[in-house]
Write a protein that holds these residues in place. Structure first.
Motif, PDB file in Angstrom:
ATOM      1  N   UNK A  61       0.844  -1.189   0.000  1.00 29.52           N
ATOM      2  CA  UNK A  61       0.000   0.000   0.000  1.00 29.52           C
ATOM      3  C   UNK A  61       0.884   1.245   0.000  1.00 29.52           C
ATOM      4  N   UNK A  62       0.332   2.365   0.410  1.00 31.43           N
ATOM      5  CA  UNK A  62       1.056   3.635   0.441  1.00 31.43           C
ATOM      6  C   UNK A  62       1.086   4.224   1.845  1.00 31.43           C
ATOM      7  N   UNK A  63       1.010   3.379   2.857  1.00 36.34           N
ATOM      8  CA  UNK A  63       0.953   3.830   4.251  1.00 36.34           C
ATOM      9  C   UNK A  63       2.303   4.421   4.669  1.00 36.34           C
ATOM     10  N   UNK A  64       2.278   5.599   5.270  1.00 36.74           N
ATOM     11  CA  UNK A  64       3.509   6.275   5.685  1.00 36.74           C
ATOM     12  C   UNK A  64       3.704   6.264   7.199  1.00 36.74           C
ATOM     13  N   UNK A  65       2.683   5.893   7.956  1.00 35.61           N
ATOM     14  CA  UNK A  65       2.788   5.911   9.413  1.00 35.61           C
ATOM     15  C   UNK A  65       1.996   4.759  10.023  1.00 35.61           C
ATOM     16  N   UNK A  66       2.623   4.114  11.009  1.00 39.58           N
ATOM     17  CA  UNK A  66       1.917   3.085  11.777  1.00 39.58           C
ATOM     18  C   UNK A  66       1.119   3.792  12.863  1.00 39.58           C
ATOM     19  N   UNK A  67      -0.191   3.709  12.800  1.00 38.32           N
ATOM     20  CA  UNK A  67      -1.021   4.430  13.776  1.00 38.32           C
ATOM     21  C   UNK A  67      -2.377   3.738  13.927  1.00 38.32           C
ATOM     22  N   UNK A  68      -3.085   4.133  14.988  1.00 38.88           N
ATOM     23  CA  UNK A  68      -4.444   3.657  15.258  1.00 38.88           C
ATOM     24  C   UNK A  68      -4.541   2.133  15.378  1.00 38.88           C
ATOM     25  N   UNK A  69      -3.500   1.530  15.947  1.00 38.30           N
ATOM     26  CA  UNK A  69      -3.544   0.093  16.196  1.00 38.30           C
ATOM     27  C   UNK A  69      -3.534  -0.226  17.687  1.00 38.30           C
ATOM     28  N   UNK A  70      -3.717   0.797  18.501  1.00 42.51           N
ATOM     29  CA  UNK A  70      -3.693   0.602  19.946  1.00 42.51           C
ATOM     30  C   UNK A  70      -4.791  -0.315  20.442  1.00 42.51           C
ATOM     31  N   UNK A  71      -5.867  -0.437  19.702  1.00 45.99           N
ATOM     32  CA  UNK A  71      -6.990  -1.281  20.099  1.00 45.99           C
ATOM     33  C   UNK A  71      -6.666  -2.773  19.938  1.00 45.99           C
ATOM     34  N   UNK A  72      -5.715  -3.095  19.067  1.00 41.04           N
ATOM     35  CA  UNK A  72      -5.503  -4.481  18.630  1.00 41.04           C
ATOM     36  C   UNK A  72      -4.638  -5.262  19.600  1.00 41.04           C
ATOM     37  N   UNK A  73      -5.087  -5.396  20.828  1.00 43.24           N
ATOM     38  CA  UNK A  73      -4.298  -6.090  21.851  1.00 43.24           C
ATOM     39  C   UNK A  73      -4.211  -7.585  21.587  1.00 43.24           C
ATOM     40  N   UNK A  82       6.424  -3.235   2.104  1.00 44.02           N
ATOM     41  CA  UNK A  82       6.247  -2.499   0.841  1.00 44.02           C
ATOM     42  C   UNK A  82       5.237  -1.357   0.977  1.00 44.02           C
ATOM     43  N   UNK A  83       5.483  -0.513   1.973  1.00 43.10           N
ATOM     44  CA  UNK A  83       4.742   0.734   2.146  1.00 43.10           C
ATOM     45  C   UNK A  83       5.756   1.875   2.152  1.00 43.10           C
ATOM     46  N   UNK A  84       5.395   3.010   2.742  1.00 45.36           N
ATOM     47  CA  UNK A  84       6.288   4.171   2.819  1.00 45.36           C
ATOM     48  C   UNK A  84       6.628   4.517   4.266  1.00 45.36           C
ATOM     49  N   UNK A  85       6.686   3.530   5.111  1.00 47.95           N
ATOM     50  CA  UNK A  85       6.932   3.738   6.533  1.00 47.95           C
ATOM     51  C   UNK A  85       8.404   4.067   6.764  1.00 47.95           C
ATOM     52  N   UNK A  86       8.650   5.116   7.543  1.00 48.59           N
ATOM     53  CA  UNK A  86      10.035   5.532   7.833  1.00 48.59           C
ATOM     54  C   UNK A  86      10.402   5.358   9.299  1.00 48.59           C
ATOM     55  N   UNK A  87       9.413   5.071  10.150  1.00 45.77           N
ATOM     56  CA  UNK A  87       9.674   4.965  11.585  1.00 45.77           C
ATOM     57  C   UNK A  87       8.810   3.859  12.190  1.00 45.77           C
ATOM     58  N   UNK A  88       9.440   3.008  13.011  1.00 45.94           N
ATOM     59  CA  UNK A  88       8.694   1.967  13.723  1.00 45.94           C
ATOM     60  C   UNK A  88       8.161   2.582  15.013  1.00 45.94           C
ATOM     61  N   UNK A  89       6.859   2.714  15.101  1.00 44.18           N
ATOM     62  CA  UNK A  89       6.266   3.410  16.241  1.00 44.18           C
ATOM     63  C   UNK A  89       4.854   2.896  16.513  1.00 44.18           C
ATOM     64  N   UNK A  90       4.329   3.286  17.692  1.00 46.89           N
ATOM     65  CA  UNK A  90       2.932   3.013  18.062  1.00 46.89           C
ATOM     66  C   UNK A  90       2.599   1.519  18.070  1.00 46.89           C
ATOM     67  N   UNK A  91       3.545   0.711  18.551  1.00 44.93           N
ATOM     68  CA  UNK A  91       3.304  -0.729  18.630  1.00 44.93           C
ATOM     69  C   UNK A  91       3.308  -1.238  20.071  1.00 44.93           C
ATOM     70  N   UNK A  92       3.448  -0.344  21.020  1.00 45.48           N
ATOM     71  CA  UNK A  92       3.657  -0.745  22.414  1.00 45.48           C
ATOM     72  C   UNK A  92       2.481  -1.510  23.018  1.00 45.48           C
ATOM     73  N   UNK A  93       1.285  -1.365  22.481  1.00 44.86           N
ATOM     74  CA  UNK A  93       0.117  -2.055  23.043  1.00 44.86           C
ATOM     75  C   UNK A  93      -0.112  -3.429  22.420  1.00 44.86           C
ATOM     76  N   UNK A  94       0.713  -3.802  21.446  1.00 40.96           N
ATOM     77  CA  UNK A  94       0.513  -5.082  20.761  1.00 40.96           C
ATOM     78  C   UNK A  94       1.300  -6.182  21.484  1.00 40.96           C
ATOM     79  N   UNK A  95       0.882  -6.489  22.691  1.00 37.36           N
ATOM     80  CA  UNK A  95       1.643  -7.393  23.558  1.00 37.36           C
ATOM     81  C   UNK A  95       1.660  -8.838  23.067  1.00 37.36           C
ATOM     82  N   UNK A  96       0.701  -9.209  22.218  1.00 34.65           N
ATOM     83  CA  UNK A  96       0.641 -10.582  21.724  1.00 34.65           C
ATOM     84  C   UNK A  96       1.264 -10.740  20.339  1.00 34.65           C
TER      85      UNK A  96
END
Length: 329
Positions: A61-73, A82-96
């Protein structure tokens, strides 16, 4: 801009094929797998209603930011390669989360993984890096992954050393092809700490051209089954291990002989003639010569001048006679 929303899920999802008695909200709450790969998506919207989501496909896809995944525990697999992501972020709530795919993005630093206590696979191969730069690793993330990570893919990232990855002692698979690794001794040091490594791919690295490259790594990696796509025969491994042990033992024996010879200090060595007056060996010889002088018989004299020769090359009779008389005393 294409955004991943619940409305897009309703439009392209499979809810229409499910029971009509089930509401769309109920469908979203039960949803466990969501595949929106190759849909030109640029942004992830609020999907918090999908609370039971376990697998999310968002690659190509063309995603540039990892976001809005805090719900997905409950998320265990995340595919965002194969996106446009430049920073690994917003994954701290994905404990599983156990598998994370981020290859083919524009990431320069592997970071932000400290809270992923169950991550077993990490794929960050083929990043679109600025010219002359290489992928680097945050020590905090590597330290936190040391007890869980089993599979790591870092191929094609201009990496020239693996020291920072040494704490990953639970690794069973390392894919590091198409990099700039060149130091065979460094690799031996790092791999000797990875006791569970079974598959290793270093193909198309400069180190592959080093003498005995394959033999040395097979010897170090005790349970390695596959190196650069070629299986390792157990008989070959045992032969190499025995050969190295024999070579090391022979070298140790030779070193021991050299040390023993160095400890021996004979008086007749040429170096002794150059010793100073204070040297112990010089003092011992001085004492020896003194005792020799004390033991000489009285009246005995030794000539120190050379025997004079006549024109025919023979010594004079008087000189020989004198010396003979001295020796008879």
């Amino acid at each position: 801009m294409v955004r991943l929303t619940v409305h897009l899920i309703a439009k392209l999802g499979s809810h229409s094929k499910s029971s009509r008695s089930e509401s769309f909200q109920q469908y979203l709450r039960k949803l466990t797998h969501l595949n929106f790969s190759d849909k030109n998506i640029e942004e992830i919207d609020d999907l918090s209603v999908c609370r039971n989501l376990t697998v999310l496909y968002l690659y190509d896809n063309q995603i540039s930011q990892i976001c809005n995944l805090g719900f997905a525990s409950n998320l265990t697999h995340l595919y965002m390669q194969n996106n446009n992501i430049s920073c690994i972020e917003n994954l701290s709530s994905l404990h599983k989360l156990s598998k994370l795919f981020l290859g083919g993005n524009s990431i320069t630093v592997v970071e932000g993984l400290e809270e992923l206590k169950n991550l077993k696979e990490l794929h960050v191969e083929g990043q679109k890096l600025p010219c002359g730069e290489k992928l680097v690793f945050d020590p905090r993330s590597i330290s936190c992954l040391s007890e869980t990570l089993c599979i790591l893919n870092i191929g094609k990232n201009n990496i020239d050393e693996l020291w920072d990855l040494a704490p990953l002692r639970k690794l069973t698979h390392l894919f590091a092809a198409d990099n700039q690794l060149h130091d065979i001794q460094e690799l031996e040091t790092v791999f000797s700490q990875w006791f569970k490594l079974r598959l290793l791919d270093l193909s198309r690295n400069p180190v592959c051209h080093k003498p005995k490259y394959r033999d040395r790594l097979i010897t170090v990696c005790k349970i390695l089954e596959d190196l650069d796509g070629k299986q390792i025969n157990e008989l070959t491994r045992q032969f190499l291990i025995n050969w190295k042990a024999s070579k090391d033992a022979k070298k140790k024996l030779e070193d021991g002989k050299d040390n023993k010879q160095q400890m021996t200090n004979p008086l007749t060595t040429s170096a002794d003639f150059h010793l100073g007056p204070q040297h112990p060996s010089a003092q011992e010889r001085s004492s020896f010569m003194s005792k020799l002088s004390e033991n000489e018989k009285p009246g005995v004299t030794f000539r120190t001048d050379q025997v004079q020769a006549d024109s025919r090359g023979r010594g004079t009779r008087g000189d020989y006679s004198t010396e003979w008389q001295a020796l008879k005393i």
